[in-house]
Each structure stands twice: as C-alpha cells, then as structure tokens.
Design a protein around this motif. Structure first.
Motif, PDB file in Angstrom:
ATOM      1  N   HIS A  37      -8.083  18.688 -11.595  1.00 54.67           N
ATOM      2  CA  HIS A  37      -9.489  19.000 -10.908  1.00 54.67           C
ATOM      3  C   HIS A  37     -10.540  18.057 -11.334  1.00 54.67           C
ATOM      4  CE1 HIS A  37      -7.466  22.850  -9.544  1.00 54.67           C
ATOM      5  NE2 HIS A  37      -7.158  23.111 -10.758  1.00 54.67           N
ATOM      6  N   VAL A  38      -9.952  17.066 -11.844  1.00 59.89           N
ATOM      7  CA  VAL A  38     -11.037  15.778 -12.051  1.00 59.89           C
ATOM      8  C   VAL A  38     -11.219  14.981 -11.064  1.00 59.89           C
ATOM      9  CG1 VAL A  38     -11.442  13.856 -13.522  1.00 59.89           C
ATOM     10  CG2 VAL A  38     -10.462  16.059 -14.679  1.00 59.89           C
ATOM     11  N   GLN A  39     -12.428  14.707 -10.364  1.00 61.12           N
ATOM     12  CA  GLN A  39     -12.625  13.894  -9.480  1.00 61.12           C
ATOM     13  C   GLN A  39     -13.121  12.560 -10.186  1.00 61.12           C
ATOM     14  OE1 GLN A  39     -12.370  14.172  -6.303  1.00 61.12           O
ATOM     15  NE2 GLN A  39     -13.059  12.074  -5.760  1.00 61.12           N
ATOM     16  N   MET A  40     -12.225  11.360  -9.682  1.00 54.55           N
ATOM     17  CA  MET A  40     -12.499   9.898 -10.384  1.00 54.55           C
ATOM     18  C   MET A  40     -12.415   9.108  -9.220  1.00 54.55           C
ATOM     19  SD  MET A  40     -13.438   8.122 -12.903  1.00 54.55           S
ATOM     20  CE  MET A  40     -13.109   9.043 -14.474  1.00 54.55           C
TER      21      MET A  40
ATOM     22  N   LYS B 140     -16.395   5.032 -15.030  1.00 50.87           N
ATOM     23  CA  LYS B 140     -16.818   5.698 -13.557  1.00 50.87           C
ATOM     24  C   LYS B 140     -15.818   5.129 -12.596  1.00 50.87           C
ATOM     25  CE  LYS B 140     -20.901   6.755 -15.074  1.00 50.87           C
ATOM     26  NZ  LYS B 140     -20.849   7.999 -15.657  1.00 50.87           N
ATOM     27  N   ALA B 141     -14.982   4.428 -12.782  1.00 55.96           N
ATOM     28  CA  ALA B 141     -13.697   4.261 -11.900  1.00 55.96           C
ATOM     29  C   ALA B 141     -12.541   3.911 -12.920  1.00 55.96           C
ATOM     30  CB  ALA B 141     -13.939   3.481 -11.105  1.00 55.96           C
ATOM     31  N   PHE B 142     -11.284   3.953 -12.324  1.00 54.43           N
ATOM     32  CA  PHE B 142     -10.100   3.718 -12.589  1.00 54.43           C
ATOM     33  C   PHE B 142      -9.388   2.576 -11.641  1.00 54.43           C
ATOM     34  CE2 PHE B 142      -8.546   7.957 -14.833  1.00 54.43           C
ATOM     35  CZ  PHE B 142      -9.461   7.831 -15.643  1.00 54.43           C
ATOM     36  N   TYR B 143      -8.860   1.594 -12.302  1.00 52.68           N
ATOM     37  CA  TYR B 143      -8.319   0.531 -11.434  1.00 52.68           C
ATOM     38  C   TYR B 143      -6.888   0.564 -11.857  1.00 52.68           C
ATOM     39  CZ  TYR B 143     -12.542  -1.761  -9.906  1.00 52.68           C
ATOM     40  OH  TYR B 143     -13.766  -1.884  -9.118  1.00 52.68           O
ATOM     41  N   PHE B 144      -6.148   0.635 -10.942  1.00 51.13           N
ATOM     42  CA  PHE B 144      -4.404   0.358 -11.080  1.00 51.13           C
ATOM     43  C   PHE B 144      -4.171  -0.856 -10.243  1.00 51.13           C
ATOM     44  CE2 PHE B 144      -5.636   4.776 -11.252  1.00 51.13           C
ATOM     45  CZ  PHE B 144      -5.286   5.127 -12.445  1.00 51.13           C
ATOM     46  N   GLU B 145      -3.378  -2.027 -10.802  1.00 52.92           N
ATOM     47  CA  GLU B 145      -2.833  -2.756 -10.139  1.00 52.92           C
ATOM     48  C   GLU B 145      -1.562  -3.092 -10.151  1.00 52.92           C
ATOM     49  OE1 GLU B 145      -5.097  -6.780 -11.167  1.00 52.92           O
ATOM     50  OE2 GLU B 145      -6.598  -6.142  -9.797  1.00 52.92           O
ATOM     51  N   TYR B 146      -0.694  -3.642  -9.489  1.00 52.05           N
ATOM     52  CA  TYR B 146       0.769  -3.727  -9.732  1.00 52.05           C
ATOM     53  C   TYR B 146       0.992  -5.309  -9.360  1.00 52.05           C
ATOM     54  CZ  TYR B 146       1.283  -3.537  -4.608  1.00 52.05           C
ATOM     55  OH  TYR B 146       1.177  -3.770  -3.126  1.00 52.05           O
ATOM     56  N   GLU B 147       1.990  -5.666 -10.119  1.00 45.01           N
ATOM     57  CA  GLU B 147       2.480  -7.158  -9.952  1.00 45.01           C
ATOM     58  C   GLU B 147       3.298  -7.236  -8.707  1.00 45.01           C
ATOM     59  OE1 GLU B 147       4.785 -10.463 -10.590  1.00 45.01           O
ATOM     60  OE2 GLU B 147       5.720  -8.758 -10.764  1.00 45.01           O
ATOM     61  N   TYR B 148       3.236  -8.415  -7.946  1.00 43.42           N
ATOM     62  CA  TYR B 148       4.092  -8.362  -6.758  1.00 43.42           C
ATOM     63  C   TYR B 148       5.662  -8.272  -6.797  1.00 43.42           C
ATOM     64  CZ  TYR B 148       5.184 -10.656  -2.332  1.00 43.42           C
ATOM     65  OH  TYR B 148       5.655 -10.913  -0.997  1.00 43.42           O
ATOM     66  N   GLU B 149       6.176  -9.045  -7.648  1.00 46.80           N
ATOM     67  CA  GLU B 149       7.493  -8.932  -7.983  1.00 46.80           C
ATOM     68  C   GLU B 149       8.145  -7.896  -8.531  1.00 46.80           C
ATOM     69  OE1 GLU B 149       9.534 -12.590  -8.126  1.00 46.80           O
ATOM     70  OE2 GLU B 149       7.635 -13.828  -7.418  1.00 46.80           O
ATOM     71  N   TYR B 150       7.738  -7.718  -9.631  1.00 48.03           N
ATOM     72  CA  TYR B 150       8.481  -6.680 -10.709  1.00 48.03           C
ATOM     73  C   TYR B 150       7.733  -5.112 -10.274  1.00 48.03           C
ATOM     74  CZ  TYR B 150      10.430 -10.434 -12.838  1.00 48.03           C
ATOM     75  OH  TYR B 150      11.268 -11.850 -12.933  1.00 48.03           O
ATOM     76  N   LEU B 151       6.638  -5.103  -9.600  1.00 40.75           N
ATOM     77  CA  LEU B 151       5.823  -3.943  -9.536  1.00 40.75           C
ATOM     78  C   LEU B 151       5.485  -2.990 -10.890  1.00 40.75           C
ATOM     79  CD1 LEU B 151       8.116  -2.434  -6.577  1.00 40.75           C
ATOM     80  CD2 LEU B 151       6.051  -3.940  -6.145  1.00 40.75           C
ATOM     81  N   ASP B 152       5.240  -3.926 -11.888  1.00 41.16           N
ATOM     82  CA  ASP B 152       4.656  -3.367 -12.789  1.00 41.16           C
ATOM     83  C   ASP B 152       3.213  -2.961 -12.590  1.00 41.16           C
ATOM     84  OD1 ASP B 152       7.115  -3.728 -14.379  1.00 41.16           O
ATOM     85  OD2 ASP B 152       6.351  -5.741 -15.026  1.00 41.16           O
ATOM     86  N   ILE B 153       2.721  -1.685 -13.286  1.00 38.51           N
ATOM     87  CA  ILE B 153       1.406  -1.412 -12.882  1.00 38.51           C
ATOM     88  C   ILE B 153       0.479  -1.480 -14.162  1.00 38.51           C
ATOM     89  CG2 ILE B 153       0.219   0.803 -12.269  1.00 38.51           C
ATOM     90  CD1 ILE B 153       2.763   1.699 -10.891  1.00 38.51           C
TER      91      ILE B 153
END
Length: 182
Positions: free
Chosen positions: A147-150, A47-60
């Motif tokens: 055209h995908v709504q997520m 139902k949803a996607f989450y994307f997080e990044y690491e503070y220093e290295y910006l790894d997603i």
C-alpha cells in the motif's frame, strides 16, 4: 525459428518461477528495507525509484532519487537471489538463463538464412515484451501488498524513455524532471 519461439515460452516459465523473489525484493524496497542511502539521505528523501535492465543479460539495477532527481541510494541488483534456474550451481549470474543465452548465441553465430534479422527481431521483441510485462506485474503486486505509492520508472539501461510503472505509460527524462521541479 521454432526453437527461438520455444525459448520465449521457456523464458516466460522461468520468469514466473522467479516472480516471488522479485516481488519480495520490491516489497522490501517499497518498505525502505535493504536500501543504503548516500550522504545524509534517508527514506523520507526518496521521491522515485528507477529500475534499469541491461540489454542482453537483462540484469536489473535499482536506485532511488531525491526531489532534485539526484541519486540518493546505492544501487541494488535485482532479484537479490538468482533462484529457480537450472544453472544455480554454475558461475552464470545473469538474469537470462544460461541455456537460453547459449541457444540464441549459437543461432546468431551459425544461422545463415536471409531472414536472420527478421527472425532475431521477432524473438527479441517477444522476449522484451515478456520481460517488461513480468516486471510491471511484479511491481503492481508489490505495490498492492505494501500500500505504498512511489513514483517508479523502468527502462533499458541508459535511455531517454522510461515506463512509468504506476501508469504503464512511456515518459521521457524531461517529463520526469518536470515532476520534481519546485
């Protein structure tokens, strides 16, 4: 200070160079490709996607959640291929280029001016703004292509507040949870 400003210009150019890879990865995720589901979950359960990044290295890192806001996929590191970097043949695997990391680290270790905090804060503010705009632009392009709504949320690792990638408005964990209540 000027060196750090130049680094953000270099960082912006680097992000532009790797945009096509991230957009391709996001298209695959939106199409349900390259996702390993946990348990009995499948594409229709997400139902949803989450994307997080690491503070220093910006790894997603990406993961999908079900209608109960429970993790329903394995995590995926993005971009899946680190390309467009001068360090491609090194052991460095962070999203932020090694050269930029080294210059900032050197500044932090050796600069002794009274304006140290102000300079570093200004650099970091600009860097994170560039990074967040870059990611949301890539998300928008991938969404338009498929055209995908997520529902999708972007944030720094382990935070209460996230950016809703479809509205670009800040939203907190409680507000997200309310969206998926029966």
């Amino acid at each position: 200070m000027e060196d750090l400003k130049k680094l953000n210009i270099e960082f912006k150019n680097y992000l532009e160079a790797i945009s096509s890879q991230l957009i391709e990865d996001l298209i695959h995720l939106l199409n349900g490709d390259n996702i390993s589901y946990i348990g009995n979950n499948g594409r229709s359960d997400i139902k949803a996607f989450y994307f997080e990044y690491e503070y220093e290295y910006l790894d997603i890192v990406f993961w999908g959640v079900d209608r109960n806001n429970k993790i329903a996929t394995q995590t995926v590191s993005l971009p899946t291929k680190k390309s467009g970097s001068a360090e491609e043949n090194s052991d460095w695997n962070a999203l932020i280029p090694e050269k930029i990391w080294n210059v900032v680290s050197h500044f932090q270790d050796h600069y002794e001016g009274e304006d140290f905090d102000d300079i570093l804060d200004e650099y970091d503010d600009e860097k994170y703004k560039l990074f967040e705009h870059w990611f949301s632009d890539c998300w928008k392009k991938a969404s338009e292509h498929t055209h995908v709504q997520m529902d999708a949320y972007f944030s720094i690792h382990d935070t209460y507040f996230r950016t809703d990638l479809n509205t670009l408005k800040m939203i907190n964990e409680d507000e997200i949870a309310q969206r998926y209540q029966p």
